[in-house]
Scaffold this motif. Sequence first.
Motif, PDB file in Angstrom:
ATOM      1  N   LYS A  49       0.905  -1.082  -0.048  1.00  0.00           N
ATOM      2  CA  LYS A  49      -0.072  -0.151  -0.034  1.00  0.00           C
ATOM      3  C   LYS A  49       0.977   1.282   0.201  1.00  0.00           C
ATOM      4  O   LYS A  49       0.574   2.358  -0.529  1.00  0.00           O
ATOM      5  N   HIS A  84      -7.245  -4.158  -1.799  1.00  0.00           N
ATOM      6  CA  HIS A  84      -5.970  -4.439  -1.595  1.00  0.00           C
ATOM      7  C   HIS A  84      -5.611  -4.927  -0.380  1.00  0.00           C
ATOM      8  O   HIS A  84      -5.764  -4.110   0.765  1.00  0.00           O
ATOM      9  N   ASP A  92      -2.836  -5.677   2.370  1.00  0.00           N
ATOM     10  CA  ASP A  92      -1.467  -5.351   2.714  1.00  0.00           C
ATOM     11  C   ASP A  92      -1.074  -6.148   3.915  1.00  0.00           C
ATOM     12  O   ASP A  92      -1.510  -5.755   5.021  1.00  0.00           O
TER      13      ASP A  92
END
Lengths: 820, 543
Positions: B301, B325, B327
């Motif tokens: 990220k 996303h 992470d």
Amino acid sequence: MSAGGSTGGSRRGPRGAFGGARRKPWASGARGLQGVLAEWERSGVFRNVALDHTAPPRPAKTAPIPEALPEGVRQALTAKGVEELYAHQARALELGRAGRSFVVATPTASGKSLCYNLPILETLAAEPDARALYLFPTKALARDQEEALKALLREAGLPHGAITFDGDTPGDARRVAKERSGVLLSNPDMLHAGILPHHTGWARFFANLRYVVLDELHTYRGVFGSHLANVVRRLKRIAAFHGASPTFVGASATIGNPGEHAERILGEPVEVLAESGAPTGPRRVLVYNPPVVNEDLGIRASYLKTAVRLTADLVKAGVPTLVFGQSRNGVEVMLKYLRDRLRGEPGLGDEAIHAYRGGYLPKQRRAIEASLRSGDIRCVVATNALELGIDIGSLDAVVCAGYPGTLAGTWQRFGRAGRRESPSLGVLVTSSAPLDQYVAREPGRLVDAPVEEARIDPDNVEILVQHLKCAAFELPFEEGDRFGDLPVESLEEALGFLTHHGVVHPTAGADGRQVWHWATDAYPANGVSLRSVGWDNFVIIDLDTDQTIAEMDWRSTHTMLHEQAIYQHAAEQYQVERLDYENHKAYVRRVKPDYYTTAMTHTKVTVLEEDQGAVLPLQKPLAVGLGEVTVVSKVVGYKKIKFHTHENVGYGDVHLPEMQMHTTAFWLTFPEALIQSFALREGVQRAAVVDALRGLLDAMHVLAAMGLMVDPRDLGKTLEDQQDPAAGRGPGAEAARGFDATLFLYDRVPGGIGLAPRIFDEREALLRRTRASIQGCDCGSGCPACIGPDVGVDMEGMRSVPRKALVLRLLDAVGLPQVH
Amino acid sequence: MKLGRKLARLGSAGPGSRAPSAAQPAEPEACLRDDDASSAGAPGGDARGGDVLGDGMLGGDVLGGRAPRPGGHSSGGDVPGGHSSGGDVPGGDVPEGAPRGCHDGGAGAPSGAPGIDPARRARIRRLQRSLDALVSKGRSEMRARPSGPADAGDALAAALRSSAPTPRIPPSGRSLPGARVSTPYGPVHQVEHWLEPHHAHGVVPVTSALEAESPLVASLALDPAFREIDLSRALFIDTETTGLSTAAGTLAFLVGVAFFEDESLCVQQYLLTELGREAPMLQLLAERIRAASCVVSYNGKSFDWPLLRARYVMNRVAAPPLPPHLDLLHCARRVFKKRLDSVRLVDMERELLGFVREHDVSGAEIPGIYLHFVRSGDPGRLDGVVEHNGHDLIALAAILGELAKRFRDVRREDDPLDHLGYAKVAERAGDAERAARFASAAAAGGGDEECTLEALLLAARVARRSKDVEAEERALLTALGTRAAPRVHLELAKLYEHRRKDPVRALSHAMTTCPAEALEERERRLKRLAGRLARHNVRKRPR
């Protein structure tokens, strides 16, 4: 230049946040300005006045606000009481509309900011996505402008925000700055290290960039200006990559060459708006030279105390006064003296007299400005912070304690006085320093001489190479690319150099053209400071706090940070305890010494290549040259100089490696035959003549620095003589037959910054001016103000003719008579 | 002064520069010239033994003339380096003598397309088409039979090998892993391998990632976007770069992705073999990202993705919209920050997976290794970098699986601090039941006093939110027994005042809440309780 727009335009009625109208006029004292002047005439103050000049008033030249201006923008102007534009503002709008880059170089408080704000407001009103970038030389100036600009945008009904982006901007504001803000206010250092290398994150900003404003353009000279020009080259490349080609607008205080300077920085032709349409009242200018109190040493009465006395007279008479000091220390001293002097006067308590200097937080600045406008503060003592466009409105009198170093700077300070059409006073109190005394001797120059020109050299090789690295990091170079106005061959030569050093890597691009890619893991912008040359700075660490208090470039380190040196920082004295030369660290500790130190440097100049040569058309022709030289200098020791008395109270040795630098120099050679015959005729030894030449060089150095508008420290000087045991090799002469005594003036920036070529061009005028200056000095045999005191060389019984007389006779001998 | 003269006298070019060597490579791009651009997109003239033609987007690409796919090979060397012999190079084993990688002969070798005869070119195209067909069939069906593409690849490789030039031996004697594949966007140098379904990284099978339930992952990530995510379509991403900043001049020279096809993890690494030719690999990556349900990274990220986004801008390629996303650095930090000082990927690998890398290239060396390759054409230790990146990608999958697994049920063998970490994550994610379970495990795990106390307070908090007064009281009283901390007294004071309506006990706890609450607040509380107590007593009296 007025940051908040102290004079937004021709106005009637009250001014809003945009302006600086004083709500409550100061009680006009018993006598007022005219009363004080009359009193000074009676009391003999004028005996020491070297210049009394009154500049005539100038009426306003206005133009109507164009009909086509968007309604919101018109309303914003109306809200500020602007009903008409000054002529130069109207012209600026026209140029902006035509997309033409221009520079405004009108005097202080002539409404310069409106010149760029107006076309930008109009553009923003028409294009919701348009962006503008404002660059100011300091963070404080940007923050000062932010508020005014926000108010202006609000009043114009524009949704575009204005936001300052610098090292102090917090994370979420940074995102706003990138993504939304219509106007971004920043400084060149931030653009260089924080924005351009990250331009991919600013894609929207750059794609919509319509205007770039460079305010205070005159401050970008010398090294800083040369760096800025390269940052602009990079900015243009990046804007072009994102599909934009912004219009550039510069704003400058009055300098001799605003157009040329702006073109050099922007690398493109610009229109110059130099004629102000703003009205001014009559301005009286006095140069006050305090009387000599010590004839032998040429020491005069304290200029600080004198300035305080004159200021006190003004303030007591109810004249709002601004006092400029040369240093923070000077400001503190004057503040204390003034408060002491005025204590007990009605309405003039300590809070009525305020200091104002760099380092104040925006809030403090705002408070001082507001109190000044309201009349609670009657007198402000400032360093040159005010010169940089901070808006305190205008006052009636300005007192400069000490010559600011340039005519332009002096007028900028004087320009602070004068409320619209009312009369104003500017007083310069000169110190004993050489430049000040030169001004006092020829005060007419203040009025007649053209103001200084600003010089930069964007193609200075060391600066250029560092920026090419940054540029390659930001975007690979393709064959045929341009870097501003740098010739293509030079660009490719430089890229070849960078290739050779493994910084960039050439590949064949898609269409067969060569492409140079960044090819190291470094982040180049971090290593480049816009305020100095080179990258190998030393950090200065305070041993008591373990904090880094400053950085210094490698060269200055030798003279200022050798062990035992007294390093002065922010009016504090520190002693260097240890210099870690390997790791570029100097460890210092705070001390309270009664002396400071100056390094003794041995300098040797060797000519590498003569680019231009000429002969001065005198009775005895003297050869002059311009070319590339090697300057090798080594600090051999230091002197301890007592504060105030300037006595030499001790010596010490310094052991540091020698420094070598390639730069450009101007030189003037006195043939050996001339020296010999002159010595014979005068009945002095050859060494005395050489010593006189040294005096001549000192005087030339001061005048050259003055003419070039540079700090004398930026210009090196040295005399090379064959009898010097450590002599180098003279121009065009073989070492075997020795060479003639030669005076060198050189750029103290590696690679040169364009000073020496200017000296070469104006060599005759410089020599004549030097002669006039030496001759005009009141001293008997040489003083710090002209050729240096007559104490330099110990030559018992050698000198039958005083040094100063010898210099003048030598000049007579070569046929350089006094001109007036 | 002339610039050249001045340049000649400049000692150095400043930071980042190297002392110029006399033996600067005369032909900087001797290696990997993109010479097939003219030959209709088919790298026909590029006769490299190992090259396989395919659209590059498919799992069916074959490297090195051999298909290291599940079941398709005999040796166990399908893992990049790592466990097997140190000399094992990711990207598959290349038969001895087969030329591969970049050194296609340099100046003297017949590398251009013009010399190729039309019949042969037609044959290559035909083979390519059949290969494409096979591979896309493999994608649409359950799974391509490993022998299919491998056969096609072998045939093609054999066809190409006939005119293979003699490879130039690089100075280091090492070769570039992987091979160039042609894609619709242009050639991409790719290293690819397939892991067997039972492949384990350390002690954790990579397929454990497939067992992670999406709601659990959503809690772990504190991101509701993952609730409905099909994790079998996750794309694991990790890049190797020329620097640590995400500014314009930093390159992601190796972009590694990994994704599951059924039970097998496919690791694909795109290597930038020539500066300035990033567009094809970025487009390939974009296609991968578009096809994925989510992206999984470690510190992606704040590093990998911003850097890649910059590369998209620099190369004028449209960046794909990023799906959710995940992470894992953030997840790991939330769970383990109490116990571990450092939660780098290798720390997680060691702690969670029981995997310790040997002969791993250190991160600090990576830019230098790549730049050496760029300048000299010598792959040097690039194989090590590729291996390092491959490990990272595999570790990502295993870490995701393991993080989720440990979150699923309390495992007694885990450290109570980990239980506490998980309890906190569950609490923040609003999973009260799980938070309570992990909190009580943490409290009972025999950890230090602080851990126990925190766990009990957390348990009390969770119980309060689920209006379970009994449980809250129990937890707080246990906490009080652990340590009579002011904050425990404060919670008890609140409990007795507001929920138990017992001002007597509330007051007794409220007396000792300092310094857990501000003085004024405490005073207000005491005053209020005194008042309640008075009324309470009034009510009590008639009885």
